[in-house]
Design a protein around this motif. Structure first.
Motif, PDB file in Angstrom:
ATOM      1  N   GLU A 147       0.833  -1.207   0.000  1.00  0.00           N
ATOM      2  CA  GLU A 147       0.000   0.000   0.000  1.00  0.00           C
ATOM      3  C   GLU A 147       0.870   1.260   0.000  1.00  0.00           C
ATOM      4  O   GLU A 147       0.628   2.196  -0.776  1.00  0.00           O
ATOM      5  N   ILE A 148       1.873   1.290   0.859  1.00  0.00           N
ATOM      6  CA  ILE A 148       2.755   2.463   0.936  1.00  0.00           C
ATOM      7  C   ILE A 148       3.604   2.571  -0.326  1.00  0.00           C
ATOM      8  O   ILE A 148       3.864   3.681  -0.821  1.00  0.00           O
ATOM      9  N   SER A 149       4.032   1.438  -0.866  1.00  0.00           N
ATOM     10  CA  SER A 149       4.818   1.453  -2.105  1.00  0.00           C
ATOM     11  C   SER A 149       4.036   2.106  -3.242  1.00  0.00           C
ATOM     12  O   SER A 149       4.584   2.879  -4.032  1.00  0.00           O
ATOM     13  N   LYS A 150       2.735   1.803  -3.318  1.00  0.00           N
ATOM     14  CA  LYS A 150       1.901   2.397  -4.361  1.00  0.00           C
ATOM     15  C   LYS A 150       1.831   3.911  -4.202  1.00  0.00           C
ATOM     16  O   LYS A 150       1.859   4.655  -5.191  1.00  0.00           O
ATOM     17  N   GLU A 151       1.765   4.371  -2.949  1.00  0.00           N
ATOM     18  CA  GLU A 151       1.745   5.817  -2.702  1.00  0.00           C
ATOM     19  C   GLU A 151       3.057   6.461  -3.151  1.00  0.00           C
ATOM     20  O   GLU A 151       3.058   7.548  -3.731  1.00  0.00           O
ATOM     21  N   LEU A 152       4.156   5.789  -2.887  1.00  0.00           N
ATOM     22  CA  LEU A 152       5.459   6.323  -3.299  1.00  0.00           C
ATOM     23  C   LEU A 152       5.589   6.331  -4.817  1.00  0.00           C
ATOM     24  O   LEU A 152       6.149   7.268  -5.402  1.00  0.00           O
ATOM     25  N   LEU A 153       5.071   5.312  -5.470  1.00  0.00           N
ATOM     26  CA  LEU A 153       5.113   5.265  -6.933  1.00  0.00           C
ATOM     27  C   LEU A 153       4.306   6.414  -7.533  1.00  0.00           C
ATOM     28  O   LEU A 153       4.716   7.026  -8.528  1.00  0.00           O
ATOM     29  N   VAL A 154       3.164   6.721  -6.921  1.00  0.00           N
ATOM     30  CA  VAL A 154       2.334   7.856  -7.375  1.00  0.00           C
ATOM     31  C   VAL A 154       3.110   9.163  -7.237  1.00  0.00           C
ATOM     32  O   VAL A 154       2.964  10.080  -8.048  1.00  0.00           O
ATOM     33  N   LEU A 155       3.954   9.232  -6.201  1.00  0.00           N
ATOM     34  CA  LEU A 155       4.768  10.427  -5.978  1.00  0.00           C
ATOM     35  C   LEU A 155       5.969  10.495  -6.913  1.00  0.00           C
ATOM     36  O   LEU A 155       6.758  11.441  -6.849  1.00  0.00           O
ATOM     37  N   GLY A 156       6.118   9.476  -7.764  1.00  0.00           N
ATOM     38  CA  GLY A 156       7.193   9.491  -8.746  1.00  0.00           C
ATOM     39  C   GLY A 156       8.465   8.800  -8.306  1.00  0.00           C
ATOM     40  O   GLY A 156       9.507   8.935  -8.966  1.00  0.00           O
ATOM     41  N   VAL A 157       8.406   8.025  -7.220  1.00  0.00           N
ATOM     42  CA  VAL A 157       9.591   7.330  -6.726  1.00  0.00           C
ATOM     43  C   VAL A 157       9.825   6.057  -7.532  1.00  0.00           C
ATOM     44  O   VAL A 157       8.887   5.287  -7.777  1.00  0.00           O
ATOM     45  N   ASN A 158      11.064   5.830  -7.953  1.00  0.00           N
ATOM     46  CA  ASN A 158      11.433   4.614  -8.676  1.00  0.00           C
ATOM     47  C   ASN A 158      11.252   3.405  -7.762  1.00  0.00           C
ATOM     48  O   ASN A 158      11.660   3.424  -6.611  1.00  0.00           O
ATOM     49  N   LYS A 159      10.652   2.325  -8.271  1.00  0.00           N
ATOM     50  CA  LYS A 159      10.353   1.154  -7.438  1.00  0.00           C
ATOM     51  C   LYS A 159      11.611   0.520  -6.847  1.00  0.00           C
ATOM     52  O   LYS A 159      11.554  -0.094  -5.776  1.00  0.00           O
ATOM     53  N   ASN A 160      12.749   0.669  -7.524  1.00  0.00           N
ATOM     54  CA  ASN A 160      13.990   0.089  -7.014  1.00  0.00           C
ATOM     55  C   ASN A 160      14.545   0.855  -5.815  1.00  0.00           C
ATOM     56  O   ASN A 160      15.489   0.406  -5.166  1.00  0.00           O
ATOM     57  N   LYS A 161      13.947   2.018  -5.532  1.00  0.00           N
ATOM     58  CA  LYS A 161      14.381   2.807  -4.381  1.00  0.00           C
ATOM     59  C   LYS A 161      13.520   2.553  -3.138  1.00  0.00           C
ATOM     60  O   LYS A 161      13.765   3.137  -2.085  1.00  0.00           O
ATOM     61  N   PHE A 197      23.006  -9.077   8.146  1.00  0.00           N
ATOM     62  CA  PHE A 197      22.658  -8.074   7.132  1.00  0.00           C
ATOM     63  C   PHE A 197      23.790  -7.084   6.918  1.00  0.00           C
ATOM     64  O   PHE A 197      24.462  -6.652   7.856  1.00  0.00           O
ATOM     65  N   SER A 198      23.990  -6.726   5.669  1.00  0.00           N
ATOM     66  CA  SER A 198      24.980  -5.725   5.277  1.00  0.00           C
ATOM     67  C   SER A 198      24.381  -4.881   4.175  1.00  0.00           C
ATOM     68  O   SER A 198      23.895  -5.414   3.172  1.00  0.00           O
ATOM     69  N   TRP A 199      24.396  -3.564   4.366  1.00  0.00           N
ATOM     70  CA  TRP A 199      23.870  -2.689   3.319  1.00  0.00           C
ATOM     71  C   TRP A 199      24.628  -2.878   2.018  1.00  0.00           C
ATOM     72  O   TRP A 199      24.049  -2.899   0.932  1.00  0.00           O
ATOM     73  N   GLU A 200      25.936  -3.017   2.129  1.00  0.00           N
ATOM     74  CA  GLU A 200      26.763  -3.147   0.927  1.00  0.00           C
ATOM     75  C   GLU A 200      26.375  -4.396   0.130  1.00  0.00           C
ATOM     76  O   GLU A 200      26.179  -4.335  -1.090  1.00  0.00           O
ATOM     77  N   LYS A 201      26.256  -5.526   0.817  1.00  0.00           N
ATOM     78  CA  LYS A 201      25.917  -6.775   0.125  1.00  0.00           C
ATOM     79  C   LYS A 201      24.476  -6.762  -0.374  1.00  0.00           C
ATOM     80  O   LYS A 201      24.194  -7.199  -1.495  1.00  0.00           O
ATOM     81  N   TYR A 202      23.571  -6.254   0.454  1.00  0.00           N
ATOM     82  CA  TYR A 202      22.172  -6.232   0.051  1.00  0.00           C
ATOM     83  C   TYR A 202      21.962  -5.395  -1.206  1.00  0.00           C
ATOM     84  O   TYR A 202      21.318  -5.828  -2.161  1.00  0.00           O
ATOM     85  N   LEU A 203      22.524  -4.205  -1.214  1.00  0.00           N
ATOM     86  CA  LEU A 203      22.327  -3.317  -2.363  1.00  0.00           C
ATOM     87  C   LEU A 203      23.066  -3.818  -3.593  1.00  0.00           C
ATOM     88  O   LEU A 203      22.637  -3.568  -4.722  1.00  0.00           O
ATOM     89  N   LEU A 204      24.155  -4.561  -3.395  1.00  0.00           N
ATOM     90  CA  LEU A 204      24.850  -5.171  -4.528  1.00  0.00           C
ATOM     91  C   LEU A 204      23.936  -6.180  -5.220  1.00  0.00           C
ATOM     92  O   LEU A 204      23.853  -6.210  -6.458  1.00  0.00           O
ATOM     93  N   VAL A 205      23.229  -6.978  -4.426  1.00  0.00           N
ATOM     94  CA  VAL A 205      22.284  -7.938  -4.996  1.00  0.00           C
ATOM     95  C   VAL A 205      21.096  -7.218  -5.613  1.00  0.00           C
ATOM     96  O   VAL A 205      20.676  -7.523  -6.733  1.00  0.00           O
ATOM     97  N   GLN A 206      20.559  -6.241  -4.900  1.00  0.00           N
ATOM     98  CA  GLN A 206      19.371  -5.522  -5.366  1.00  0.00           C
ATOM     99  C   GLN A 206      19.625  -4.778  -6.679  1.00  0.00           C
ATOM    100  O   GLN A 206      18.825  -4.839  -7.614  1.00  0.00           O
ATOM    101  N   LYS A 207      20.748  -4.105  -6.763  1.00  0.00           N
ATOM    102  CA  LYS A 207      21.067  -3.337  -7.971  1.00  0.00           C
ATOM    103  C   LYS A 207      21.383  -4.238  -9.161  1.00  0.00           C
ATOM    104  O   LYS A 207      21.250  -3.825 -10.310  1.00  0.00           O
ATOM    105  N   GLY A 208      21.787  -5.477  -8.864  1.00  0.00           N
ATOM    106  CA  GLY A 208      22.166  -6.386  -9.946  1.00  0.00           C
ATOM    107  C   GLY A 208      21.001  -7.045 -10.646  1.00  0.00           C
ATOM    108  O   GLY A 208      21.193  -7.727 -11.648  1.00  0.00           O
ATOM    109  N   ASP A 209      19.774  -6.858 -10.142  1.00  0.00           N
ATOM    110  CA  ASP A 209      18.587  -7.480 -10.744  1.00  0.00           C
ATOM    111  C   ASP A 209      18.833  -8.968 -11.009  1.00  0.00           C
ATOM    112  O   ASP A 209      18.694  -9.462 -12.135  1.00  0.00           O
TER     113      ASP A 209
END
Length: 305
Positions: free
Chosen positions: A77-91, A103-115
């Protein structure tokens, strides 16, 4: 991490309070910078817990790298609101990721950005995506593929993925005692054991197949047959992970020997449970595995001499 990621928190409810210590820790480690907090029902405050409070109508003016949604229940629900506000879904991130062990931000975002697209022979891929709070970029979700068919699929992935999924026969699931459609891609079988109709199986496969990122594929297979495992390990084109039982003789950087925990009667249960955040999941570090580093979370007790 080269620079701190600027993060806006959305929500100040139960989840916010549960992970606030983790957020403060990551700030202290200079891994992230909490730019502020927002919520549709937030009081008229200047700040909360040292972070500036923004109205939702103000956040489009901010320089934000990621929006951390502090509610798993209302994430969509909140994601849909952010998308309406123009936020990229990957953010848009789900705060449940902070509960991933090691958990590690570095490792997590490496996986996330790699699709990353996970091609697997049972439900484990979909479970991994769910654990990470990421979109499933693979048709291999809620289905199973027999060993021989999976080996053929992975050895000529793009060819098989270009084919139309066709119905082959009905089969009875020994666990649910329900019939499910067995589909085919030329000479390989796809067991759609979570689907109740042919059209449902075809629609899900076709929709999910379009999301495959052929530039970043990881093959994940589990097997209880040594020869099948050896053949899988010979595949060189893609990154791969092979799950085998702790009694297996197979070795190598891509081989994960999984320990069965009490209550697990079949090896597939061990494979699936190990990819969750729930009970009996203490076999390996999931983020490390996805970035190519094998780290086990348990070790056998040494036998008494």
């Amino acid at each position: 991490m080269d620079s701190k990621h600027k993060i806006l928190l959305w929500g100040i409810g139960q989840e916010y309070n549960r992970v606030i210590n983790a957020l403060k820790y990551w700030e202290d480690q200079n891994a992230i910078e909490i730019v502020g907090v927002t919520d549709k029902n937030i009081p008229d405050l200047e700040e909360i817990d040292g972070w500036k409070v923004y109205k939702t109508i103000e956040i489009h003016e901010l320089n934000i790298d990621y929006y951390l949604v502090m509610s798993e229940k209302y994430f969509l629900e909140i994601s849909k609101e952010l998308l309406v506000l123009g936020v990229n879904k990957n953010k848009i991130l789900n705060s449940k990721i902070l509960g991933i062990p090691y958990f590690s931000w570095e490792k997590y975002l490496l996986v996330q950005k790699g699709d990353l697209s996970i091609i697997c022979n049972n439900c484990v891929g979909g479970i991994i995506y769910n654990t990470l709070g990421m979109e499933c970029l693979s048709p291999c979700k809620n289905l199973s593929i027999p060993d021989e068919s999976f080996l053929k699929l992975t050895q000529n992935l793009e060819k098989y993925m270009s084919l139309e999924l066709e119905f082959k026969r009905w089969q009875r699931d020994p666990h649910s005692q329900k019939d499910f459609p067995v589909m085919k891609l030329d000479d390989i079988e796809i067991w759609c054991n979570h689907d109740e109709s042919i059209s449902e199986a075809q629609d899900k496969w076709d929709r999910r197949k379009k999301k495959i990122n052929f530039k970043n594929i990881m093959l994940i297979m589990y097997t209880e047959t040594e020869e099948t495992g050896r053949r899988f390990l010979d595949i060189e084109q893609y990154k791969k992970v092979l799950f085998v039982s702790e009694k297996s003789t197979l070795e190598g950087k891509d081989v994960y020997r999984l320990k069965m925990f009490p209550g697990q009667k079949e090896f597939w249960e061990t494979v699936n449970n190990s990819a969750t955040l729930g009970k009996s999941s203490c076999n390996y570090r999931i983020l490390d595995m996805l970035v190519g580093k094998k780290v086990y979370r348990n070790r056998d007790r040494k036998a008494s001499i």
